[in-house]
Scaffold this motif. Structure first.
Motif, PDB file in Angstrom:
ATOM      1  N   LEU A   1     -10.790  -0.529 -18.944  1.00 48.12           N
ATOM      2  CA  LEU A   1      -9.114  -0.831 -18.846  1.00 48.12           C
ATOM      3  C   LEU A   1      -9.206  -1.603 -19.433  1.00 48.12           C
ATOM      4  N   ASN A   2      -7.198  -1.058 -20.049  1.00 50.14           N
ATOM      5  CA  ASN A   2      -6.936  -1.074 -21.114  1.00 50.14           C
ATOM      6  C   ASN A   2      -5.369  -1.624 -21.125  1.00 50.14           C
ATOM      7  N   TYR A   3      -4.794  -2.759 -21.557  1.00 52.21           N
ATOM      8  CA  TYR A   3      -3.099  -3.069 -21.589  1.00 52.21           C
ATOM      9  C   TYR A   3      -3.446  -3.753 -23.214  1.00 52.21           C
ATOM     10  N   ASN A   4      -2.420  -2.893 -23.764  1.00 54.64           N
ATOM     11  CA  ASN A   4      -1.751  -3.389 -24.997  1.00 54.64           C
ATOM     12  C   ASN A   4      -3.243  -4.257 -26.047  1.00 54.64           C
ATOM     13  N   GLY A   5      -4.349  -2.904 -26.279  1.00 56.81           N
ATOM     14  CA  GLY A   5      -5.032  -3.291 -26.599  1.00 56.81           C
ATOM     15  C   GLY A   5      -6.321  -2.551 -28.021  1.00 56.81           C
ATOM     16  N   GLN A   6      -4.867  -1.851 -28.558  1.00 57.55           N
ATOM     17  CA  GLN A   6      -5.266  -0.718 -29.590  1.00 57.55           C
ATOM     18  C   GLN A   6      -5.993  -1.558 -30.262  1.00 57.55           C
ATOM     19  N   PRO A   7      -5.597  -2.748 -30.778  1.00 62.55           N
ATOM     20  CA  PRO A   7      -6.992  -3.238 -32.900  1.00 62.55           C
ATOM     21  C   PRO A   7      -8.292  -3.410 -31.333  1.00 62.55           C
ATOM     22  N   PHE A   8      -8.516  -3.983 -30.507  1.00 60.42           N
ATOM     23  CA  PHE A   8      -9.924  -3.982 -29.693  1.00 60.42           C
ATOM     24  C   PHE A   8     -10.500  -2.144 -29.699  1.00 60.42           C
ATOM     25  N   LEU A   9      -9.503  -1.549 -29.048  1.00 60.45           N
ATOM     26  CA  LEU A   9      -9.907  -0.348 -29.107  1.00 60.45           C
ATOM     27  C   LEU A   9     -10.536   0.247 -30.231  1.00 60.45           C
ATOM     28  N   ALA A  10     -10.159   0.182 -31.324  1.00 59.67           N
ATOM     29  CA  ALA A  10      -9.875   0.610 -32.850  1.00 59.67           C
ATOM     30  C   ALA A  10     -11.572  -0.265 -32.992  1.00 59.67           C
ATOM     31  N   LYS A  11     -12.133  -1.574 -32.232  1.00 60.77           N
ATOM     32  CA  LYS A  11     -13.182  -1.609 -32.766  1.00 60.77           C
ATOM     33  C   LYS A  11     -14.326  -1.353 -32.630  1.00 60.77           C
ATOM     34  N   PHE A  12     -14.439  -1.928 -30.984  1.00 60.82           N
ATOM     35  CA  PHE A  12     -15.183  -2.079 -30.509  1.00 60.82           C
ATOM     36  C   PHE A  12     -15.326  -0.625 -29.406  1.00 60.82           C
ATOM     37  N   LEU A  13     -14.841   1.125 -29.352  1.00 59.59           N
ATOM     38  CA  LEU A  13     -14.540   1.803 -28.544  1.00 59.59           C
ATOM     39  C   LEU A  13     -15.935   2.975 -29.739  1.00 59.59           C
ATOM     40  N   PRO A  14     -15.472   2.504 -30.536  1.00 57.58           N
ATOM     41  CA  PRO A  14     -17.072   3.401 -31.823  1.00 57.58           C
ATOM     42  C   PRO A  14     -18.236   3.232 -30.798  1.00 57.58           C
ATOM     43  N   THR A  15     -18.349   1.931 -30.913  1.00 61.08           N
ATOM     44  CA  THR A  15     -19.782   1.509 -30.456  1.00 61.08           C
ATOM     45  C   THR A  15     -20.361   1.612 -29.192  1.00 61.08           C
ATOM     46  N   VAL A  16     -18.877   1.435 -28.287  1.00 65.27           N
ATOM     47  CA  VAL A  16     -19.333   1.457 -26.667  1.00 65.27           C
ATOM     48  C   VAL A  16     -19.775   3.621 -26.695  1.00 65.27           C
ATOM     49  N   LEU A  17     -18.821   3.896 -27.443  1.00 67.23           N
ATOM     50  CA  LEU A  17     -19.689   6.081 -27.379  1.00 67.23           C
ATOM     51  C   LEU A  17     -20.665   5.952 -28.520  1.00 67.23           C
ATOM     52  N   ALA A  18     -21.156   5.594 -29.140  1.00 65.66           N
ATOM     53  CA  ALA A  18     -22.559   5.639 -29.785  1.00 65.66           C
ATOM     54  C   ALA A  18     -23.685   5.115 -29.086  1.00 65.66           C
ATOM     55  N   ASN A  19     -23.408   4.207 -27.817  1.00 65.21           N
ATOM     56  CA  ASN A  19     -24.638   3.842 -27.288  1.00 65.21           C
ATOM     57  C   ASN A  19     -24.264   4.324 -25.592  1.00 65.21           C
ATOM     58  N   THR A  20     -24.081   5.593 -25.260  1.00 61.24           N
ATOM     59  CA  THR A  20     -23.353   5.930 -23.913  1.00 61.24           C
ATOM     60  C   THR A  20     -24.728   6.418 -23.370  1.00 61.24           C
ATOM     61  N   ASP A  21     -25.425   6.810 -23.939  1.00 57.74           N
ATOM     62  CA  ASP A  21     -26.901   7.807 -23.410  1.00 57.74           C
ATOM     63  C   ASP A  21     -26.621   8.608 -22.544  1.00 57.74           C
TER      64      ASP A  21
ATOM     65  N   ILE B   1     -15.996  -6.336 -25.932  1.00 55.16           N
ATOM     66  CA  ILE B   1     -17.095  -6.175 -25.516  1.00 55.16           C
ATOM     67  C   ILE B   1     -18.174  -5.370 -26.587  1.00 55.16           C
ATOM     68  N   GLU B   2     -18.328  -6.126 -27.452  1.00 54.57           N
ATOM     69  CA  GLU B   2     -19.131  -5.341 -28.480  1.00 54.57           C
ATOM     70  C   GLU B   2     -20.798  -5.058 -27.689  1.00 54.57           C
ATOM     71  N   VAL B   3     -21.258  -3.503 -26.989  1.00 52.46           N
ATOM     72  CA  VAL B   3     -22.540  -3.304 -26.538  1.00 52.46           C
ATOM     73  C   VAL B   3     -23.644  -3.166 -28.092  1.00 52.46           C
ATOM     74  N   THR B   4     -24.856  -3.377 -27.332  1.00 53.12           N
ATOM     75  CA  THR B   4     -25.612  -3.090 -28.128  1.00 53.12           C
ATOM     76  C   THR B   4     -27.225  -1.828 -28.012  1.00 53.12           C
ATOM     77  N   PRO B   5     -27.136  -1.494 -28.905  1.00 52.31           N
ATOM     78  CA  PRO B   5     -28.350  -0.247 -28.414  1.00 52.31           C
ATOM     79  C   PRO B   5     -29.272  -0.483 -27.089  1.00 52.31           C
ATOM     80  N   GLY B   6     -29.397   0.423 -25.768  1.00 53.46           N
ATOM     81  CA  GLY B   6     -29.951   0.420 -25.125  1.00 53.46           C
ATOM     82  C   GLY B   6     -29.546  -0.782 -24.343  1.00 53.46           C
ATOM     83  N   TRP B   7     -28.494  -1.405 -24.149  1.00 50.67           N
ATOM     84  CA  TRP B   7     -28.016  -1.831 -23.335  1.00 50.67           C
ATOM     85  C   TRP B   7     -27.816  -1.475 -22.101  1.00 50.67           C
ATOM     86  N   LEU B   8     -27.417   0.312 -21.349  1.00 49.86           N
ATOM     87  CA  LEU B   8     -27.662   0.436 -19.798  1.00 49.86           C
ATOM     88  C   LEU B   8     -28.602   0.318 -19.178  1.00 49.86           C
ATOM     89  N   SER B   9     -29.880   0.959 -19.976  1.00 48.50           N
ATOM     90  CA  SER B   9     -31.428   1.109 -19.083  1.00 48.50           C
ATOM     91  C   SER B   9     -31.743  -0.074 -18.886  1.00 48.50           C
TER      92      SER B   9
END
Length: 343
Positions: free
Chosen positions: A9-29, A94-102
């Motif tokens: 969920l986002n509201y006026n959080g473009q800087p956070f999306l730029a910073k953290f969304l790539p890490t989420v996308l890299a760890n979606t399984d 939120i910054e996720v980490t590798p293997g956070w979902l499993s």
């Protein structure tokens, strides 16, 4: 139907999306990622469209906070995208980490009674410390004060593996909340009147009254900035926390004949806590506490009807921590979860 939907969920959080969304996308399984935007006035929507075409963008008609925003967003996931068996709701900071979902998904799949779960939450800025918003799973004492494994009031433990286990807790943090989708929709989702803060604790309390369980999974870790949408110094945050705590307690406290004595005691303790704000000259926070109390009084008729409805639906007695966390922390000097809880 997807196994898991990752919904931010986002509201006026473009800087956070730029910073953290790539890490989420890299760890979606392989699981889909949604960004649900609550009518942001910054460049969030155009930024996601231009830079992350793989993200499923949900544009909400207005900003209804965490509670109402996720209610709308998850209904759209269910009706427009075929839904999912599980949801996870990581904050945009939120910054996720590798293997956070499993590990969490394994826990949910192996125990169908678990309807909510959280990973271990560590501080993004002080990376060895467990973080304010949930740490390693939360509890509620008999007066409705919340505390966590690894964080009690202003004491934050260093994470040295003491909470690497998985265990049942009372509430899981909304900063990174995993949930069983059918239970979320069955219960009507979050209470949208909360807007933000405490809605996930209220929901965890309600699902336990229906016989479900809430867990923390110590094999999964994420890092949280905190205060990304509403900074802790903002009086509105004080208002929402005090008001929503009273909403939650009135709705959910056991029918033991002591509801109003406990409510009155909480109101007195809230008043005493305002002295701490006075001491440092934060008059706006004192006003926020008063406004929170008046908002509680105004909503009492609705809360009373909600309390009756929840009592009629309840199938399981929910036990609170039987001692006062305030007394143990401030009077007895017990600062850590192990000192207070014993395990």
């Amino acid at each position: 139907m997807d196994t898991l939907a990752i919904v931010i969920l986002n509201y006026n959080g473009q800087p956070f999306l730029a910073k953290f969304l790539p890490t989420v996308l890299a760890n979606t399984d392989g699981h889909p990622v949604y960004v649900a935007d609550g009518a942001s006035t910054d460049e969030s929507v155009s930024f996601v469209r231009a830079n992350f075409p793989e993200v499923r963008l949900i544009e909400l008609p207005y900003n209804d906070g965490y509670a109402g925003g996720y209610n709308m967003a998850l209904e759209r996931v269910r009706t427009q995208y075929g839904g999912a068996t599980y949801y996870v709701l990581p904050n945009s900071d939120i910054e996720v980490t590798p293997g956070w979902l499993s590990p969490v998904l394994t826990l949910l799949k192996n125990n169908p009674k678990i309807a909510a779960c959280q990973p271990k939450i560590r501080s993004y800025d002080q990376r060895e410390l467990l973080e304010h918003a949930g740490a390693a799973g939360g509890f509620v004492d008999w007066l409705g004060y919340i505390f966590c494994r690894g964080r009690v009031f202003a004491t934050f433990e260093t994470d040295h593996g003491q909470y690497d286990d998985s265990r049942q807790v009372f509430w899981a943090t909304g900063a990174c909340l995993f949930m069983r989708a059918d239970v979320f929709h069955q219960t009507g989702g979050f209470d949208s009147s909360f807007f933000a803060h405490m809605e996930e604790i209220d929901w965890c309390w309600r699902i336990q009254r229906l016989g479900y369980e809430v867990w923390a999974c110590g094999q999964s870790t994420v890092f949280h900035v905190g205060g990304g949408t509403l900074h802790k110094s903002n009086p509105k945050k004080t208002y929402l926390n005090y008001r929503n705590s009273l909403f939650m307690l009135y709705k959910n406290w056991p029918a033991d004949g002591w509801l109003w004595p406990k409510i009155l005691l909480r109101l007195v303790l809230d008043g005493l806590s305002s002295l701490l704000f006075l001491k440092v000259g934060e008059w706006s926070d004192v006003g926020a506490i008063l406004q929170a109390h008046f908002a509680f009084y105004k909503r009492l008729p609705i809360l009373h009807q909600e309390r009756k409805r929840l009592q009629q639906q309840q199938t399981t007695e929910v036990k609170l921590f039987p001692r006062s966390i305030v007394w143990q922390y401030f009077a007895e000097g017990k600062k850590t979860f192990k000192e207070i809880y014993g395990v």
